[in-house]
Design a protein around this motif. Structure first.
Motif, short mmCIF file in Angstrom:
data_model
loop_
_atom_site.label_atom_id
_atom_site.label_comp_id
_atom_site.label_asym_id
_atom_site.label_seq_id
_atom_site.Cartn_x
_atom_site.Cartn_y
_atom_site.Cartn_z
N UNK A 1 8.77 5.20 -18.38
CA UNK A 1 8.54 4.84 -19.78
C UNK A 1 8.31 6.09 -20.63
N UNK A 2 7.59 7.05 -20.07
CA UNK A 2 7.31 8.27 -20.82
C UNK A 2 8.59 9.05 -21.09
N UNK A 3 9.43 9.17 -20.06
CA UNK A 3 10.71 9.87 -20.25
C UNK A 3 11.55 9.17 -21.31
N UNK A 4 11.58 7.84 -21.26
CA UNK A 4 12.38 7.08 -22.22
C UNK A 4 11.85 7.29 -23.64
N UNK A 5 10.55 7.33 -23.79
CA UNK A 5 9.96 7.52 -25.12
C UNK A 5 10.32 8.88 -25.69
N UNK A 6 10.25 9.92 -24.86
CA UNK A 6 10.58 11.24 -25.36
C UNK A 6 12.07 11.43 -25.58
N UNK A 7 12.87 10.75 -24.76
CA UNK A 7 14.31 10.80 -24.99
C UNK A 7 14.65 10.18 -26.34
N UNK A 8 13.96 9.09 -26.67
CA UNK A 8 14.20 8.43 -27.96
C UNK A 8 13.77 9.33 -29.11
N UNK A 9 12.63 10.02 -28.96
CA UNK A 9 12.16 10.90 -30.02
C UNK A 9 13.07 12.10 -30.23
N UNK A 10 13.72 12.51 -29.13
CA UNK A 10 14.59 13.69 -29.22
C UNK A 10 16.02 13.33 -29.56
N UNK A 11 16.30 12.07 -29.83
CA UNK A 11 17.67 11.63 -30.10
C UNK A 11 18.14 12.16 -31.44
N UNK A 12 19.47 12.25 -31.63
CA UNK A 12 20.01 12.77 -32.89
C UNK A 12 19.61 11.95 -34.10
N UNK A 13 19.22 10.69 -33.88
CA UNK A 13 18.84 9.86 -35.02
C UNK A 13 17.53 10.31 -35.64
#
Length: 201
Positions: A165-177
Motif C-alpha cells: 500500500x505504501x509503494x502504491x501511494x508513493x507511486x501515485x504521488x510521483x505520477x505525471x498527473x
C-alpha cells in the motif's frame, strides 16, 4: 427442609447450563448479525462480549432472547467503533508528535510526514502497527509478531500488505498527473525508503 451441603452451587450450575443452551441456540444468529457490521476478525469478539453480558445479567434476558441479544450485540459493535476511532486518533497523533526526520528543511519534513500519514490511512490498524514496529522500532518480524500478539506468518502478511500500500501511494504521488514544481527534486520519504527497500522472502 434442609439444604444439601452443595446446594449453594446449584444456582451457578443451572446458570451455566442455561447460558450454554442460550449460546448453542443463538450464537450463530448473533455472529451473523456481527458479520454485517464488523470485520470478520471481530465477529467472535462481538459474540463473546454479547454472551458475557447475558451471563452477568441473567435476570434481564427475556423469554424470547434473540432480539435482546441483538440489541446487546449492537451496543458492543458501537462501543468497538468508538474505541477504534479513539485508537486511530491517538495513533495518528502520536505519529505526528513523534515524527523525526533528517530532512534538511521543515517544509520537507512536513511533506514527508503528511505523505506517509496519507499512505498509512490506507492500511488497516494491524498493517500500520506491523510497518512501524519494523521500520521505526527496528524489530524483526519474529519480535514484531510477539509484540503484536500474532503468529510470525500473520505478521509478515500484514507487513507485506502495508509495504504494498505504501509503494502504491508513493507511486501515485510521483505520477505525471501530479508534477513537482520546477527545480524541486523528487522526495523519497524516510519511512518509505526504509520499508519498500526490502521484500519478504
Amino acid at each position: 427442609m434442609s439444604r444439601h451441603p452443595d446446594s449453594h452451587l446449584d444456582g451457578h450450575v443451572d446458570r451455566h447450563d442455561e447460558l450454554s443452551a442460550l449460546f448453542r441456540q443463538h450464537a450463530a444468529r448473533v455472529h451473523a448479525y456481527a458479520r454485517r457490521h464488523v470485520e470478520p476478525s471481530q465477529c467472535d469478539d462481538v459474540v463473546s462480549e454479547t454472551f458475557l453480558v447475558a451471563w452477568r445479567r441473567p435476570d434481564q434476558v427475556p423469554d424470547e432472547p434473540l432480539p435482546w441479544l441483538l440489541v446487546v450485540a449492537r451496543n458492543v459493535v458501537a462501543n468497538q467503533r468508538r474505541t477504534a476511532r479513539r485508537a486511530d486518533e491517538v495513533w495518528f497523533a502520536a505519529v505526528r508528535q513523534g515524527w523525526t526526520s533528517s530532512a534538511p528543511s521543515a517544509d520537507e519534513a512536513v511533506h514527508e510526514r503528511d505523505s506517509v500519514l496519507r499512505a498509512l490511512e490506507q492500511c488497516t490498524r494491524a498493517e500500520r502497527e506491523a510497518l512501524l514496529l519494523t521500520a521505526w522500532d527496528g524489530l524483526s518480524p519474529t519480535d514484531g509478531a510477539a509484540v503484536a500478539g500474532c503468529s510470525v506468518r500473520a505478521f509478515t502478511v500484514r507487513l507485506h500488505r502495508a509495504r504494498t500500500r505504501l509503494r502504491a501511494a508513493y507511486a501515485a504521488e510521483a505520477s505525471p498527473s501530479s508534477p513537482l514544481p520546477a527545480g524541486e527534486p523528487a522526495r523519497t520519504p524516510r519511512l518509505a525508503s526504509a520499508t519498500i527497500a526490502q521484500e519478504i522472502s
